[in-house]
Design a protein around this motif. Structure first.
Motif, PDB file in Angstrom:
ATOM      1  N   HIS A 153      46.953  21.812  38.513  1.00  0.00           N
ATOM      2  CA  HIS A 153      48.401  21.944  38.407  1.00  0.00           C
ATOM      3  C   HIS A 153      48.721  23.331  37.865  1.00  0.00           C
ATOM      4  O   HIS A 153      47.880  23.973  37.246  1.00  0.00           O
ATOM      5  N   LYS A 213      51.288  17.348  30.324  1.00  0.00           N
ATOM      6  CA  LYS A 213      49.944  17.886  30.131  1.00  0.00           C
ATOM      7  C   LYS A 213      49.190  17.003  29.141  1.00  0.00           C
ATOM      8  O   LYS A 213      49.660  16.733  28.048  1.00  0.00           O
ATOM      9  N   HIS A 272      51.889  32.140  34.061  1.00  0.00           N
ATOM     10  CA  HIS A 272      51.579  30.736  34.314  1.00  0.00           C
ATOM     11  C   HIS A 272      50.067  30.523  34.291  1.00  0.00           C
ATOM     12  O   HIS A 272      49.314  31.406  34.684  1.00  0.00           O
ATOM     13  N   CYS A 300      53.272  21.512  42.734  1.00  0.00           N
ATOM     14  CA  CYS A 300      53.156  22.628  41.788  1.00  0.00           C
ATOM     15  C   CYS A 300      53.059  23.958  42.519  1.00  0.00           C
ATOM     16  O   CYS A 300      53.696  24.944  42.138  1.00  0.00           O
ATOM     17  N   LYS A 303      53.703  25.823  28.555  1.00  0.00           N
ATOM     18  CA  LYS A 303      52.420  25.125  28.673  1.00  0.00           C
ATOM     19  C   LYS A 303      52.454  23.668  28.212  1.00  0.00           C
ATOM     20  O   LYS A 303      51.440  23.105  27.821  1.00  0.00           O
ATOM     21  N   LEU A 325      51.043  25.202  35.092  1.00  0.00           N
ATOM     22  CA  LEU A 325      51.803  24.893  33.882  1.00  0.00           C
ATOM     23  C   LEU A 325      53.086  25.704  33.796  1.00  0.00           C
ATOM     24  O   LEU A 325      53.158  26.831  34.284  1.00  0.00           O
ATOM     25  N   THR A 331      53.689  20.455  33.691  1.00  0.00           N
ATOM     26  CA  THR A 331      53.327  21.128  34.935  1.00  0.00           C
ATOM     27  C   THR A 331      54.610  21.407  35.713  1.00  0.00           C
ATOM     28  O   THR A 331      55.660  20.821  35.441  1.00  0.00           O
ATOM     29  N   CYS A 345      47.602  20.829  43.308  1.00  0.00           N
ATOM     30  CA  CYS A 345      48.800  20.001  43.419  1.00  0.00           C
ATOM     31  C   CYS A 345      49.803  20.730  44.313  1.00  0.00           C
ATOM     32  O   CYS A 345      50.282  21.814  43.958  1.00  0.00           O
ATOM     33  N   TRP A 393      46.017  24.070  35.112  1.00  0.00           N
ATOM     34  CA  TRP A 393      45.537  22.983  34.269  1.00  0.00           C
ATOM     35  C   TRP A 393      45.031  21.867  35.173  1.00  0.00           C
ATOM     36  O   TRP A 393      45.671  21.528  36.171  1.00  0.00           O
TER      37      TRP A 393
END
Length: 61
Positions: A17, A32, A2, A48, A23, A19, A26, A45, A5
């Protein structure tokens, strides 16, 4: 693996976040888009991070 982002949260503030493995999204479901430029980001986040914790717990059990 992972990746992180930098994108906006629900209020529009920039946050980090996590991903999905492909990718494209999120872990909290945000699409994204381009990363905000020239912004120092020191927030993550929470949805996330909770989802990432659950993914990691399921791979170690």
């Amino acid at each position: 693996m992972h990746e992180m982002w930098c994108g906006a949260d629900a209020s529009g503030e920039p946050v980090w976040h996590v991903l999905t493995t492909d990718k494209t999204l999120t872990l909290c479901g945000v699409d994204k888009r381009e990363e905000p430029r020239n912004q120092a980001v020191d927030k993550h986040c929470l949805p996330c991070m909770k989802a990432f914790q659950a993914v990691m717990a399921s791979t170690t059990s």
